[in-house]
Write an enzyme that holds these catalytic residues in place. Structure first.
Site, short mmCIF file in Angstrom:
data_model
loop_
_atom_site.label_atom_id
_atom_site.label_comp_id
_atom_site.label_asym_id
_atom_site.label_seq_id
_atom_site.Cartn_x
_atom_site.Cartn_y
_atom_site.Cartn_z
N TYR A 209 46.24 13.51 22.47
CA TYR A 209 45.30 12.85 21.98
C TYR A 209 44.46 12.25 23.09
CZ TYR A 209 42.30 9.64 19.22
OH TYR A 209 41.29 9.10 18.94
N ASP B 210 43.60 16.84 19.78
CA ASP B 210 42.18 16.41 19.72
C ASP B 210 41.87 16.14 21.34
OD1 ASP B 210 39.94 15.08 19.73
OD2 ASP B 210 40.46 13.75 18.38
N HIS C 176 38.83 15.52 10.76
CA HIS C 176 38.96 16.67 11.51
C HIS C 176 39.76 17.69 10.78
CE1 HIS C 176 38.95 14.93 15.78
NE2 HIS C 176 38.96 13.83 15.06
#
Length: 275
Positions: A117, A160, A266
């Site tokens: 992340y 991500d 997402h």
């Protein structure tokens, strides 16, 4: 020939969306799922619904911010919290900087999976933006050593990335003018990781503009398809050779009576590996 389905998904709070995630896991026949933005501590992670489906779960979360996890039904070994050289961060000058819950590695059926992340960056004049660039540079340096140590290693850097690497990866270049996610330094940092030998395993199977993985909740961004492609599965050379197909599970961003719970902002990203 055996196959393995590997996915990544920024779930935007696993406690709020565990039913949504496990429902999709069951339907999508996914073997390994890397999750980001779980927004909980380790003892708050809802492991039981995953266990009921036959998944083992490892999680790294220190508080209600960030958080990364890996769920696997094909084994989960050599768990590693954070990578060598991972930068630390503090929002408060008086508080000691610490490594955030943004990187978790585990070996699943021979594949070294890293759930990542990447920091958001906030604004281009924020210290968090410099932290983001430092974080990406450290990841590139460490990931390069993994390949140097074992060129045949099967490694997946997934998650991500909070970067849209090209203009095609945003719905409007003008809309993001002067914002993070699209700046030259961020894109160069992403490209630097690709240049070490890691390739985008999904893009060849999802070509063209307006193919996104993230849509903000506001201003009808999803119905209007005003999104960004910021979630990626990057693979080492030996892993890239195993890709049979890849997809963005866009429908999981939808709301409606046929969907369980509320969606993340997402969509899941999936690759199918053979051999």
């Amino acid at each position: 020939m055996s196959t393995m389905r590997l996915a990544t998904w920024n779930v935007n709070s696993i406690r709020a969306r565990v039913d949504r995630v496990t429902d999709w896991l069951e339907r999508a026949d996914v073997d390994v799922l890397a999750m980001q933005e779980t927004k909980c501590s380790d003892d708050q992670f809802p492991t039981m619904p995953f266990a009921a489906l036959g998944y083992d779960v490892v999680h790294c979360g220190f508080n209600q911010w960030n958080g990364v996890a890996i769920a696997s039904r094909v084994g989960i070994d050599d768990v590693e919290v954070g990578f060598a050289g991972q930068p630390s961060w503090s929002d408060k000058p008086e508080a000691e900087a610490v490594a955030e819950a943004r990187a978790l590695g585990a070996t699943c059926n021979g594949v070294r999976v890293w759930s990542l992340y990447i920091p958001n960056g906030r604004t281009v004049d924020s210290p968090h933006y410099l932290y983001k660039l430092k974080w990406l540079a450290a990841l590139r340096e460490t990931a390069a050593t993994w390949l140097a140590d074992d060129p045949s290693a099967q490694i997946a850097l997934v998650g991500d990335w909070n970067i849209a690497p090209t203009d095609e990866d945003v719905w409007s270049v003008e809309a993001y003018q002067g914002s993070t996610h699209v700046t030259v330094p961020e894109r160069s940092a992403f490209d630097a990781i690709v240049e070490t030998g890691f390739s985008d395993l999904v893009r060849p199977y999802t070509p063209g503009p307006a193919v996104f993985t993230y849509w903000d909740y506001t201003q009808l961004r999803f119905p209007k398809n005003r999104g960004m492609r910021i979630d990626f599965i990057l693979g080492s050379p030996s892993l890239a050779q195993r890709v049979e197909r890849a997809e963005i599970a866009r429908d999981e961003r939808k709301t409606g009576k046929d969907r369980v719970g509320s969606p993340s902002d997402h969509a899941p990203v999936v690759v199918t590996l053979t051999g």
